[in-house]
Design a protein around this motif. Sequence first.
Motif, PDB file in Angstrom:
ATOM      1  N   MET A   1      14.682  76.308  39.898  1.00  0.00           N
ATOM      2  CA  MET A   1      15.408  77.169  40.872  1.00  0.00           C
ATOM      3  C   MET A   1      15.569  78.529  40.201  1.00  0.00           C
ATOM      4  SD  MET A   1      16.153  74.914  42.782  1.00  0.00           S
ATOM      5  CE  MET A   1      16.330  73.167  42.894  1.00  0.00           C
ATOM      6  N   THR A   2      14.256  79.382  40.125  1.00  0.00           N
ATOM      7  CA  THR A   2      14.320  80.787  39.883  1.00  0.00           C
ATOM      8  C   THR A   2      15.067  81.345  40.942  1.00  0.00           C
ATOM      9  OG1 THR A   2      12.099  80.769  41.114  1.00  0.00           O
ATOM     10  CG2 THR A   2      12.114  80.372  38.885  1.00  0.00           C
ATOM     11  N   SER A   3      15.405  82.657  40.435  1.00  0.00           N
ATOM     12  CA  SER A   3      16.341  83.456  41.187  1.00  0.00           C
ATOM     13  C   SER A   3      15.615  84.426  41.994  1.00  0.00           C
ATOM     14  CB  SER A   3      17.367  84.369  40.299  1.00  0.00           C
ATOM     15  OG  SER A   3      16.553  85.266  39.479  1.00  0.00           O
ATOM     16  N   ASP A   4      14.456  84.542  42.199  1.00  0.00           N
ATOM     17  CA  ASP A   4      13.559  85.392  43.193  1.00  0.00           C
ATOM     18  C   ASP A   4      13.719  84.653  44.256  1.00  0.00           C
ATOM     19  OD1 ASP A   4      12.037  83.494  41.920  1.00  0.00           O
ATOM     20  OD2 ASP A   4      10.421  84.691  42.278  1.00  0.00           O
ATOM     21  N   TYR A   5      12.985  85.693  45.468  1.00  0.00           N
ATOM     22  CA  TYR A   5      13.104  85.035  46.682  1.00  0.00           C
ATOM     23  C   TYR A   5      11.948  84.103  47.015  1.00  0.00           C
ATOM     24  CZ  TYR A   5      12.765  84.500  51.652  1.00  0.00           C
ATOM     25  OH  TYR A   5      12.563  83.963  52.681  1.00  0.00           O
ATOM     26  N   TRP A   6      12.177  82.888  47.492  1.00  0.00           N
ATOM     27  CA  TRP A   6      11.198  82.152  47.721  1.00  0.00           C
ATOM     28  C   TRP A   6      11.807  81.067  48.670  1.00  0.00           C
ATOM     29  CZ3 TRP A   6      12.524  77.085  46.358  1.00  0.00           C
ATOM     30  CH2 TRP A   6      13.801  77.048  45.184  1.00  0.00           C
TER      31      TRP A   6
END
Lengths: 811, 293
Positions: free
Chosen positions: B89-94
Amino acid sequence: MSEAVKVAIIGSGPAGLSAASRAGQLGMSHVLLEKTDHLSDTIFKYQKGKRVLATPERLDLRSDCRFAEGAREFILGNWDEDAANNKVNVAYHADVVEVTGQKGDFAIKTAKGDVYRAENIVLAIGTQGNPNRLRCEGFDLPHIIYQVDDPEDFKDKHITVVGSGDAGIENALGVAEEALENTVTILNRSKDFARAKAKNVSDMMDAGENGLLSIRTETQPKKVEPGWLMLETPDGEEKIPCDVIVARLGSVAPRGFVESMGIEFTGPDREAFPKLSPTFESTVPGIFVIGALAGYPLIKHCMNQGYDVVEFINGNTSLTPADEKDLAAIFAGLPQQKSVSEWLDYLRERVRIFADVSPLQMREFMLDSKVAFYRKGEVVFEKGEPGSSLFAIADGHAEVEVGPDITVPIEQGSIFGEVGLISGRKRGATIRAGADAIFVEVSRTAALKLMAAVPGAKRVINRISLERQLLQIFKGGLTVEDLAPVVDEAEVIRVPAGKVVIQEGDAGDDVYVIRSGSMVVEKDIGGKPIFLRYLPAGSYFGEMAVLNDEPRNATVKAAVGSEVIKLTGAGFKAMLAARPQVRAATEAAVAERAQMNSFIESRKASYSSAVDLYSDTASFIMKEGLGEATDALLIDENLCVGCDNCEKACADSHEGLSRLDREAGKTFAHLHVPTSCRHCEHPHCMADCPPNVIHRGPDGEVFMEPGCIGCGNCMRNCPYGVIRMEAAPPPKPGLLSWLLLGKGPGPGEPSPKWTKKQLGDEKPKKIAVKCDMCKGLAGGPACVRACPTGAAIRVSPEEFLSIARLDEATD
Amino acid sequence: MASIFRRRRNRATQTERVRERQHEGFLRYAGFRWAKISGALGLIVIVSYALIDVTPRHNGGSWYGYTLGTIGALLILWLTALGYRKRKMTSDYWSLKAWTSAHVYLGLSLIVIGTWHTGFQLGWNVHTLAWALMMLVILSGLYGVVVYATLPQALSNNRDQMTQMQMLEAIRAFDRQLHSAAQPLSPADTAPVLASLDENPFAGGIGARLSGRYPRCATAAALSALAASHGSAPEAREKVVGLLRQKQAALARLRAHLRIRALLEIWLYVHVPLTFALIAALSAHIISVFFYW
């Protein structure tokens, strides 16, 4: 009768104890009257080991007693020592029932019949009131408690709840939770539960049917013994095992007692406080009010006030309050050099809404406010920015950009930004400083408090905001003067959810502007009400009838509890006549709406079921309270495979706790509204947050900043059950060590079992946890990003119920 | 292609997020973007295969075969990465939906890439093993796509706004009521009720879970036993029979719920292990190819 003392302090909580300690240090003759046999009963009654927080952090403690964050026992122990060291003269079991006399010679009578004489009185009795006690033998045994802080403190016990109001039923249901394995009995003196809410009664009956608790009516306690309780039942006496008695028999609120001394309050409503001078003196000379009763629920405030009030009584006029340094910091950035009290007077003189504010209130408002100097032309806020604070112009003037190259000035003494205050929506226009200026920015909570406490301020804000709202809605060069006839006759009406404001087919030409809340427009097509439109705050309706002189062509009702401004048709017509531009714009809007209505009508003829589904979906969404949402999570159950990756993403993007419950919540036509924050237009959670840590952020999200004291008010106030009281679990091993080595609990919220194992005996403080719309994460809400099938989206109701939806469904 | 990626460029920023107003499933994502891309990919492979003349004949060892093999192997590794992307769950947009969409369609394109890579030379060796495993993974994935597209509706209809916990709680509530209602029954009648109370709603094994049939259900047995019995007071028995019916209905709902969830998940227990087997076989295939070069 004892000898008269200089000051009698009633109540030995943080405020009273601190006051008595100061008196002891000064060698002032005093007596501290405490109704129980120990100091600080409110904190004494906290559950064992409860952590007491010392907020606000920036405020210095000024007291002869020690106080810092720590366990209940530690704090109480310190205070007992401090009371002894400061030679505090305490009279225990002194439950004050009557105060007579005047300054210099008060007589204070206690329940036991003792009379204390004092020159001054400090009232520090808090707001808890006196819980009503059991009236039977053994009523003073220690296993009788009057509140349940945490049901989980009770496991495998025989618990009897006495009292059949909401509090009693809620406590009984709490401790009757199956996992706790308690044997719970609730007693009711009469046959039915007339005093409680229907929902609570039905929950209790369900629990009774399921064998979780036993409900005994027409039964009351006869005699309390350790481990046992004798009951008086319709069939005679009965003895049942009982380890704990929870007595919820109501309480006597302190207000009546305070008023009986002649002290006046600021108003009749529940939130009102006693009227006080800057030295905490009430309207009765010689009686001073401090602490929670004065409107300061935080311990540190209370202790500081205890110190200050005794200094004032001792004749110390030069004492500056402990918040002086904080206030000085607020004024530090301004070009002129003035003292804090000079600044406060300057603002009170120059700003209309502060005119009726007392110096003590002013201090408090300023602590929640900012004052800043702006150079000519500097932007205060941009159009479309979120923000809910109110600005007041202390010096210079502001300019509102109402259109390209059109600005309207706002003069010194007036306010701006009040729309966000009332509707919670984004800023409607860009504002710049018109000259070098000083603006005061008052936070939304402080402004609401100001309006509640000072009627004059409320009147000014309401009038100005009404004018401005109308100016913004009906653009086209209208001026405040044009509006005067409309505003004079305008009436603000509260509309409860579901209530019809305009009925289709009725005559009438009033025009309504939605001030807060939202409305739905429906039209009867083929014998069925069909949803036409959702109107958010700031829209107007009813204008068609004025322009066409026809009966109402649709029904408008409140989607949520709302406030509308009613304008008379004649006034509205006069306003339109004065400004042809406004008339043209309004006519254009009417034409557009009429076109949409006929579009839906035409679709209804050929695609009846699709229009019905659209309409029913809209009704469902409104019924679920989404009418007050600004951004809600909606799940399409045609796509949701139930993987719960949204919940896992939520937990892993935050402190390991999920702020949403996918499965819970209502569903209609496969559209599911999960238990998840909707970021209400008027957040219920914000209504009563003692440390004021719930705010609306730059993307419209309602979030909590650190500083929660764990009181649970927001959780109780949220009608949608989306706030949890939970402690963050300890950090877990990374994803790769779980994937490759099987370490840790894996993605998502760890099981309570795992958390418990990691923590051992440590019991961290539970604080409120709610959705912050993934504030600060560049990618946006994690629940939506992490949905593998596209089932989860976050939308506002007006976006979701757009005409495009119907268009798509019928194409 | 430029228009296909326009949406991606409109990246989320903190103040202006990519927002969807309507639900759009992973299959339809961005107007079938990945279906178009992988369809085009398959078409290019098929056409170029026909046009390019490789001597002596098409096979995995030609320059063309190596190209397809490399593309296929890299694609397999990338497709496997979905399991990591889904949980990280990275915080960048995907958007996991976009990943799923690409995973499905590019995975299907592997049928063409992998098969055409073989030059249709199949046999009993490690190379064909890798191909067969790949086809099995794709097949299990296809099953997944089908159930993802068809079963969620049934899951939603069956649960009727109830959560799994509430379903369990409902059964427990009937159990508690049964326990007290069965007190006046005769011992012969009590026994089947007690058996129903002791029954674990999750028991029954994988077969029962997937089929939704529980032939040894103690509640059904108790229901028929009590309906046929004449032993106890009729009133008490009727009350128990009524409760058993309600419990039976609650059990049916829970079992249907568990069945649909099992059908939605079971394929992953094939798809994922086979993927690892495939990667192992693929490694053996690649190493052996270079070893015997």
